[in-house]
Design a protein around this motif. Structure first.
Motif, PDB file in Angstrom:
ATOM      1  N   GLU A   1      -5.823 -12.845  -7.120  1.00  0.00           N
ATOM      2  CA  GLU A   1      -5.570 -11.410  -7.035  1.00  0.00           C
ATOM      3  C   GLU A   1      -6.857 -10.644  -6.796  1.00  0.00           C
ATOM      4  O   GLU A   1      -7.815 -10.773  -7.552  1.00  0.00           O
ATOM      5  N   LEU A   2      -6.851  -9.866  -5.734  1.00  0.00           N
ATOM      6  CA  LEU A   2      -7.925  -8.928  -5.466  1.00  0.00           C
ATOM      7  C   LEU A   2      -7.485  -7.536  -5.895  1.00  0.00           C
ATOM      8  O   LEU A   2      -6.330  -7.168  -5.722  1.00  0.00           O
ATOM      9  N   PHE A   3      -8.424  -6.777  -6.434  1.00  0.00           N
ATOM     10  CA  PHE A   3      -8.170  -5.392  -6.808  1.00  0.00           C
ATOM     11  C   PHE A   3      -8.921  -4.510  -5.808  1.00  0.00           C
ATOM     12  O   PHE A   3     -10.143  -4.558  -5.748  1.00  0.00           O
ATOM     13  N   PHE A   4      -8.158  -3.734  -5.051  1.00  0.00           N
ATOM     14  CA  PHE A   4      -8.734  -2.948  -3.965  1.00  0.00           C
ATOM     15  C   PHE A   4      -9.014  -1.511  -4.399  1.00  0.00           C
ATOM     16  O   PHE A   4      -8.257  -0.924  -5.186  1.00  0.00           O
TER      17      PHE A   4
ATOM     18  N   ALA B   1     -12.954  -4.706  -2.508  1.00  0.00           N
ATOM     19  CA  ALA B   1     -12.094  -5.328  -3.508  1.00  0.00           C
ATOM     20  C   ALA B   1     -12.952  -6.185  -4.433  1.00  0.00           C
ATOM     21  O   ALA B   1     -14.013  -6.668  -4.044  1.00  0.00           O
ATOM     22  N   SER B   2     -12.470  -6.364  -5.659  1.00  0.00           N
ATOM     23  CA  SER B   2     -13.197  -7.240  -6.589  1.00  0.00           C
ATOM     24  C   SER B   2     -12.205  -8.160  -7.291  1.00  0.00           C
ATOM     25  O   SER B   2     -10.996  -7.901  -7.300  1.00  0.00           O
ATOM     26  N   SER B   3     -12.739  -9.241  -7.839  1.00  0.00           N
ATOM     27  CA  SER B   3     -11.892 -10.164  -8.581  1.00  0.00           C
ATOM     28  C   SER B   3     -12.733 -10.939  -9.600  1.00  0.00           C
ATOM     29  O   SER B   3     -13.953 -10.993  -9.501  1.00  0.00           O
ATOM     30  N   LEU B   4     -12.038 -11.532 -10.564  1.00  0.00           N
ATOM     31  CA  LEU B   4     -12.693 -12.418 -11.517  1.00  0.00           C
ATOM     32  C   LEU B   4     -13.034 -13.728 -10.831  1.00  0.00           C
ATOM     33  O   LEU B   4     -12.443 -14.076  -9.822  1.00  0.00           O
ATOM     34  N   ILE B   5     -13.930 -14.479 -11.380  1.00  0.00           N
ATOM     35  CA  ILE B   5     -14.360 -15.711 -10.734  1.00  0.00           C
ATOM     36  C   ILE B   5     -13.249 -16.753 -10.736  1.00  0.00           C
ATOM     37  O   ILE B   5     -13.150 -17.568  -9.843  1.00  0.00           O
ATOM     38  N   ALA B   6     -12.357 -16.681 -11.731  1.00  0.00           N
ATOM     39  CA  ALA B   6     -11.266 -17.650 -11.778  1.00  0.00           C
ATOM     40  C   ALA B   6     -10.346 -17.453 -10.589  1.00  0.00           C
ATOM     41  O   ALA B   6     -10.154 -16.340 -10.112  1.00  0.00           O
TER      42      ALA B   6
ATOM     43  N   GLN C   1       0.857  -1.192   0.000  1.00  0.00           N
ATOM     44  CA  GLN C   1       0.000   0.000   0.000  1.00  0.00           C
ATOM     45  C   GLN C   1       0.890   1.239   0.000  1.00  0.00           C
ATOM     46  O   GLN C   1       1.518   1.558   1.013  1.00  0.00           O
ATOM     47  N   TYR C   2       0.941   1.906  -1.142  1.00  0.00           N
ATOM     48  CA  TYR C   2       1.673   3.159  -1.236  1.00  0.00           C
ATOM     49  C   TYR C   2       0.808   4.276  -0.648  1.00  0.00           C
ATOM     50  O   TYR C   2      -0.419   4.154  -0.588  1.00  0.00           O
ATOM     51  N   PRO C   3       1.415   5.350  -0.206  1.00  0.00           N
ATOM     52  CA  PRO C   3       0.644   6.440   0.399  1.00  0.00           C
ATOM     53  C   PRO C   3      -0.496   6.899  -0.502  1.00  0.00           C
ATOM     54  O   PRO C   3      -0.307   7.097  -1.704  1.00  0.00           O
ATOM     55  N   ASN C   4      -1.672   6.999   0.081  1.00  0.00           N
ATOM     56  CA  ASN C   4      -2.876   7.491  -0.604  1.00  0.00           C
ATOM     57  C   ASN C   4      -3.301   6.631  -1.793  1.00  0.00           C
ATOM     58  O   ASN C   4      -3.931   7.138  -2.736  1.00  0.00           O
ATOM     59  N   GLN C   5      -2.933   5.359  -1.737  1.00  0.00           N
ATOM     60  CA  GLN C   5      -3.368   4.437  -2.789  1.00  0.00           C
ATOM     61  C   GLN C   5      -3.999   3.194  -2.172  1.00  0.00           C
ATOM     62  O   GLN C   5      -3.813   2.922  -0.987  1.00  0.00           O
ATOM     63  N   GLY C   6      -4.713   2.420  -2.996  1.00  0.00           N
ATOM     64  CA  GLY C   6      -5.282   1.167  -2.538  1.00  0.00           C
ATOM     65  C   GLY C   6      -4.237   0.067  -2.472  1.00  0.00           C
ATOM     66  O   GLY C   6      -3.147   0.190  -3.032  1.00  0.00           O
ATOM     67  N   LEU C   7      -4.576  -1.011  -1.781  1.00  0.00           N
ATOM     68  CA  LEU C   7      -3.693  -2.172  -1.714  1.00  0.00           C
ATOM     69  C   LEU C   7      -3.485  -2.763  -3.106  1.00  0.00           C
ATOM     70  O   LEU C   7      -4.423  -2.865  -3.893  1.00  0.00           O
ATOM     71  N   GLN C   8      -2.256  -3.188  -3.366  1.00  0.00           N
ATOM     72  CA  GLN C   8      -1.898  -3.733  -4.678  1.00  0.00           C
ATOM     73  C   GLN C   8      -1.141  -5.047  -4.480  1.00  0.00           C
ATOM     74  O   GLN C   8      -0.255  -5.124  -3.620  1.00  0.00           O
ATOM     75  N   LEU C   9      -1.491  -6.060  -5.244  1.00  0.00           N
ATOM     76  CA  LEU C   9      -0.817  -7.347  -5.112  1.00  0.00           C
ATOM     77  C   LEU C   9       0.636  -7.239  -5.565  1.00  0.00           C
ATOM     78  O   LEU C   9       0.923  -6.770  -6.668  1.00  0.00           O
ATOM     79  N   LEU C  10       1.537  -7.710  -4.705  1.00  0.00           N
ATOM     80  CA  LEU C  10       2.971  -7.717  -5.016  1.00  0.00           C
ATOM     81  C   LEU C  10       3.377  -9.078  -5.584  1.00  0.00           C
ATOM     82  O   LEU C  10       4.072  -9.167  -6.588  1.00  0.00           O
ATOM     83  N   LEU C  11       2.945 -10.128  -4.914  1.00  0.00           N
ATOM     84  CA  LEU C  11       3.206 -11.490  -5.367  1.00  0.00           C
ATOM     85  C   LEU C  11       2.323 -12.469  -4.612  1.00  0.00           C
ATOM     86  O   LEU C  11       1.716 -12.102  -3.605  1.00  0.00           O
TER      87      LEU C  11
END
Lengths: 118, 114
Positions: free
Chosen positions: B102-105, B93-98, A38-48
């Motif tokens: 990965e969730l998109f927040f 957060a949302s994601s595709l059914i597959a 989570q970068y400042p003022n941003q939403g959570l983002q998948l890293l891995l």
């Protein structure tokens, strides 16, 4: 029930130094493992993420993590950090046996604030 | 934009009032999740939807909290008789059914109950 422990709440480091952010988990079932940033003022983002297969997973921005089942750990590493890596990092797990989209039902750790100094 | 959109970004209310928080997921994402993040803590799961139905609402703290997704897209989290302890950032957060994992927040809605 699952739990995640991030052992360091804050990690200060100098630019171009290596870093490791520690994560341990507890679960009665098999799990999927994730690191989000989570970068400042941003939403959570998948890293891995680790779903199956090779225990060493590579993510975005040069980060990697290794799943160690015997130690129930999933530590995050980067060999050389940049100022732009300053952010809060969250380790998370989900039940791999739940089916459907239950993988998105995540249990998060408390977060580690990484601060990279020039 | 193409990301998850949450409104309002900030909401200040008084104890005892009713609050609605809205989430507009990425188009085509069938799964939608609500989380709550208190200060200094990681996000905590509240509820998730598969299409229009709540597939798992085990994280809702009590019956003052309710969420709907009537058309399988936009979702609203509703909190009745707010209490000071409800103050937190509510994340969607949302994601595709597959099972991509990965969730998109969204950026969250910060709720402050005075």
């Amino acid at each position: 029930a699952q739990s995640v422990t991030q052992l360091d709440s804050q990690v200060p480091v100098f630019e171009e130094a290596p870093v490791e952010l520690r994560c341990n988990y507890s679960s009665s079932v098999s799990v999927y493992l994730f690191w989000y940033v989570q970068y400042p003022n941003q939403g959570l983002q998948l890293l891995l993420k680790y779903l199956s297969g090779s225990t060493l997973v590579k993510g975005i921005n040069g980060f990697e993590a290794e799943f160690n089942k015997s130690q129930t750990s999933f530590h995050l590493r980067k060999p050389s950090v940049h100022i732009s890596d300053t952010a809060e990092y969250f380790c998370a797990v989900s039940d791999s046996e739940g089916g459907g989209t239950s993988y998105g039902k995540l249990t998060f750790g408390q977060g580690t604030i990484l601060t990279v100094h020039p | 934009g193409a990301g998850v959109s949450q409104t309002p970004s900030n909401k200040v209310t008084e104890k005892g009032k009713y609050v609605e928080l809205r989430c507009d997921p990425i188009s085509g994402h069938t799964a939608l999740y609500w989380y709550r993040q208190s200060l200094g803590q990681g996000p905590e799961f509240l509820i998730y939807f598969q299409g229009t139905g709540a597939a798992d609402d085990s994280g809702l703290p009590n019956d003052r909290f309710f969420a709907v997704r009537p058309e399988g897209s936009v979702s609203t989290l509703k909190i009745q008789r707010t209490e000071r302890g409800d103050s937190a950032v509510y994340l969607c957060a949302s994601s595709l059914i597959a099972a991509t994992g990965e969730l998109f927040f969204g950026e969250g809605s910060r709720l402050t109950v005075l």
